[in-house]
Scaffold this active site. Structure first.
Site, PDB file in Angstrom:
ATOM      1  N   ASP A 147      93.863  55.116 121.131  1.00  0.00           N
ATOM      2  CA  ASP A 147      93.355  53.910 121.768  1.00  0.00           C
ATOM      3  C   ASP A 147      94.338  52.868 121.651  1.00  0.00           C
ATOM      4  O   ASP A 147      94.228  51.646 121.920  1.00  0.00           O
ATOM      5  CB  ASP A 147      91.968  53.511 121.321  1.00  0.00           C
ATOM      6  N   ASP A 186      94.311  55.375 114.717  1.00  0.00           N
ATOM      7  CA  ASP A 186      93.608  55.012 115.884  1.00  0.00           C
ATOM      8  C   ASP A 186      93.663  53.160 115.877  1.00  0.00           C
ATOM      9  O   ASP A 186      93.932  52.841 114.629  1.00  0.00           O
ATOM     10  CB  ASP A 186      91.753  55.142 115.126  1.00  0.00           C
ATOM     11  N   HIS A 208      84.338  55.188 111.828  1.00  0.00           N
ATOM     12  CA  HIS A 208      83.482  53.881 111.242  1.00  0.00           C
ATOM     13  C   HIS A 208      82.396  54.237 110.610  1.00  0.00           C
ATOM     14  O   HIS A 208      81.673  53.330 110.173  1.00  0.00           O
ATOM     15  CB  HIS A 208      83.319  53.318 112.670  1.00  0.00           C
ATOM     16  N   HIS A 228      91.603  51.046 115.853  1.00  0.00           N
ATOM     17  CA  HIS A 228      90.510  50.370 115.165  1.00  0.00           C
ATOM     18  C   HIS A 228      90.684  50.657 113.715  1.00  0.00           C
ATOM     19  O   HIS A 228      90.866  51.876 113.446  1.00  0.00           O
ATOM     20  CB  HIS A 228      89.205  50.571 115.715  1.00  0.00           C
TER      21      HIS A 228
END
Ligand SMILES: [Zn+2]
Length: 309
Positions: free
Chosen positions: A246, A162, A125, A164
């Protein structure tokens, strides 16, 4: 061929707070899962501190200064509401990015077939001039640009599974047709980017958003039908992996339903592309994963697949 495992005790010393999901216990879960006879063949190496010039391939100088100056002598300091520094965070972040560069060097030199970096804080991120979503420096992007610039490569790919979207990696790669970024992720979900229409300057960004509750079928379909064909067309000379775990069914931060065998499967698929285009060269790094048991089991499945080539 050998698989390398890069980590460092300093990565335990990044402590964003007792209630924070991105905890030192995550790294302990991963490293504990990589003990035992099945992992005896892993070659373990200490992650070095990253050289500043390597960070600066991705991050603005002013941002690097601001991060390092924000590291508190005691207590905590927030870079944003989610991204919190403790006294050990500067060294941890520099080791995390340093792991990627060292792993790239070792794999490029043929010292090993591939590598996994068990490091934190995570990175995908973090944008060129913004910390975000538990991430300080964009470790995988630093590794990708190091692979290209220090090893004379032209085309470097990052695949990110991931849950995200890796907005930071996408931002770093957007304007550069010789960098390829592909991601599966849940949508809608933090950080809100990652729509299929986001394609970069030359179609070099490829997003496969998955609806909440999607599982193995949708994940594998997105990889098989969209990401892997595009990755093959790109003809990567080095592949890096943002390995967040995740999207696992048991993860508390999101709503996808992957299992350990999905992580083994995607790893094997990426290794097959790497074998065809870049002598099998793959460097993977830990991103998210917040259910400790699922995280350990998923990382073990991923590394077992890395070791199987
Ligand atoms: Zn994540």
């Amino acid at each position: 061929m050998t698989t390398l495992l890069y980590t460092h005790l300093a990565c335990f010393e990044h402590d964003p707070g007792r209630m924070h999901p991105e905890s030192p216990a995550r790294l302990k879960a991963v490293l504990s899962a990589l003990e035992g006879p099945g992992f005896a063949a892993l070659e373990r190496r200490e992650a070095p501190l990253v050289e500043r010039a390597r960070l600066a391939r991705v991050h603005r100088e002013a941002y690097i200064d601001a991060v390092l100056q924000a590291v508190p002598e005691t207590g905590h300091a927030g870079l944003d509401p989610d991204t919190v520094l403790s006294p050990g965070s500067g060294a941890a972040a520099r080791r995390a990015a340093g792991a990627l560069c060292a792993a790239v060097d070792a794999v490029a030199a043929g010292e090993a077939g591939n590598a996994f970096c068990a490091v934190r804080p995570p990175g995908h991120h973090a944008e060129p001039s913004r910390a975000m979503g538990f991430c300080v420096f964009n470790n995988v992007a630093v590794g990708a640009l190091h692979a290209r610039d220090a090893h004379g490569l032209r085309r470097v790919a990052v695949v990110d599974f991931d849950v995200h979207h890796g907005n930071g990696t996408q931002a770093a790669f957007w304007d550069d047709a010789e960098l390829f970024y592909a991601s599966t992720h849940q949508m809608p979900l933090f950080p809100g980017t990652g729509g299929a229409e986001e394609r970069g300057v030359a179609g070099n960004i490829l997003n496969v958003p998955l609806a909440p509750m999607a599982g193995s079928l949708e994940f594998r379909h997105g990889l098989r039908e969209t990401i892997l064909p595009a990755l093959i067309r790109f003809e990567p000379q080095f592949i890096l992996v943002s390995a967040g775990f995740d999207a696992h069914e048991d993860d508390p931060l999101a709503g996808l339903r992957l299992h350990e065998d999905d992580y083994a499967w995607v790893t094997t698929e990426l290794l097959a592309v790497a074998r065809d285009f870049c002598d099998g060269r793959v460097v993977s790094t830990l991103e998210g994963g917040y259910n400790l048991q699922a995280l350990g089991a998923s990382a073990a499945a991923h590394v077992t697949a890395l070791m199987a080539v």
